[in-house]
Design a protein around this motif. Sequence first.
Motif, PDB file in Angstrom:
ATOM      1  N   ARG A 182       0.840  -1.315  -0.068  1.00  0.00           N
ATOM      2  CA  ARG A 182       0.160   0.079   0.119  1.00  0.00           C
ATOM      3  C   ARG A 182       0.675   1.320  -0.041  1.00  0.00           C
ATOM      4  N   THR A 184       0.862   5.405   0.602  1.00  0.00           N
ATOM      5  CA  THR A 184       0.299   6.835   1.292  1.00  0.00           C
ATOM      6  C   THR A 184       0.906   7.908   0.455  1.00  0.00           C
ATOM      7  N   ALA A 197      -4.578  12.702  -8.444  1.00  0.00           N
ATOM      8  CA  ALA A 197      -4.377  12.164  -6.969  1.00  0.00           C
ATOM      9  C   ALA A 197      -4.255  13.521  -5.925  1.00  0.00           C
ATOM     10  N   GLN A 198      -4.524  13.117  -4.763  1.00  0.00           N
ATOM     11  CA  GLN A 198      -4.616  14.179  -3.719  1.00  0.00           C
ATOM     12  C   GLN A 198      -3.607  13.579  -2.466  1.00  0.00           C
ATOM     13  N   GLU A 201      -4.133  10.314   0.277  1.00  0.00           N
ATOM     14  CA  GLU A 201      -4.850   9.263  -0.356  1.00  0.00           C
ATOM     15  C   GLU A 201      -3.986   8.009   0.075  1.00  0.00           C
ATOM     16  N   GLU A 202      -4.708   6.519   0.217  1.00  0.00           N
ATOM     17  CA  GLU A 202      -4.012   5.375   0.241  1.00  0.00           C
ATOM     18  C   GLU A 202      -4.413   4.600  -0.959  1.00  0.00           C
ATOM     19  N   LEU A 203      -3.352   4.144  -1.498  1.00  0.00           N
ATOM     20  CA  LEU A 203      -3.563   3.438  -2.869  1.00  0.00           C
ATOM     21  C   LEU A 203      -3.045   1.857  -2.643  1.00  0.00           C
TER      22      LEU A 203
END
Length: 229
Positions: A182, A184, A197-198, A201-203
């Motif tokens: 993941r 951040t 994206a900002q 955000e967690e991806l």
Amino acid sequence: KKILCKFVTLKFEASPTAYYIPDFISEDEESYLLQQVYRSPKTKWTQLSGRRLQNWGGLPHPKGMLGERLPDWLQTYCEKISSLGAFSGKTANHVLVNEYKPGEGIMPHEDGPLYHPTVTTISLGSHTLLDFYAPLSSTEGATPQTEESRFLFSLLVRPRSLLILQDEMYQRLLHGIQGHERDTLTEKVVNLPAAGAQPGEELSRGTRVSLTIRHVPKVIKTKLMLGRR
């Protein structure tokens, strides 16, 4: 046919320019390319620590690469990227296909002098964060230099995007991928607006396949002498 792309230019003190092009290919093209990658013979895959890869076009060597014909599904994108002027009028002739599963990455490295000083990458399947590092200093007696202390910034690389690194981004800085599942996003990810994206955000990473497309200037051309003794 001219290919029209919106270039998003990123400028840093230590490195002149990177180009990040979101949605360089369509979802259908992404699916097609992934199908071709996984239809390739098992013998094309090389298992490394942290990832596996396919090598297409030949094996780069200081004395010259013994060139091999690229399959049409890769040649198409070599020509498409080359038509943007990425390789100063030359056509890309070498592709590395890397597969990264969640939690896999690659240590900080540079690509070296065997290639034209440009690296272009099409990403398929998942995002990643590409991290950039200052090179090790040659100053004797300096404070021990860790990977963390040399870290400069990251780029968020989305699926279907094209990333072009040139000049000092290629020749001086090291790049790598942390083995995370993941990510951040922080202010250290310097292309968040371009990648849609900002901060905060967690991806979650999925399996990512990258097509690293480059030009090898020095190629050995072989001629088959048929019918001669």
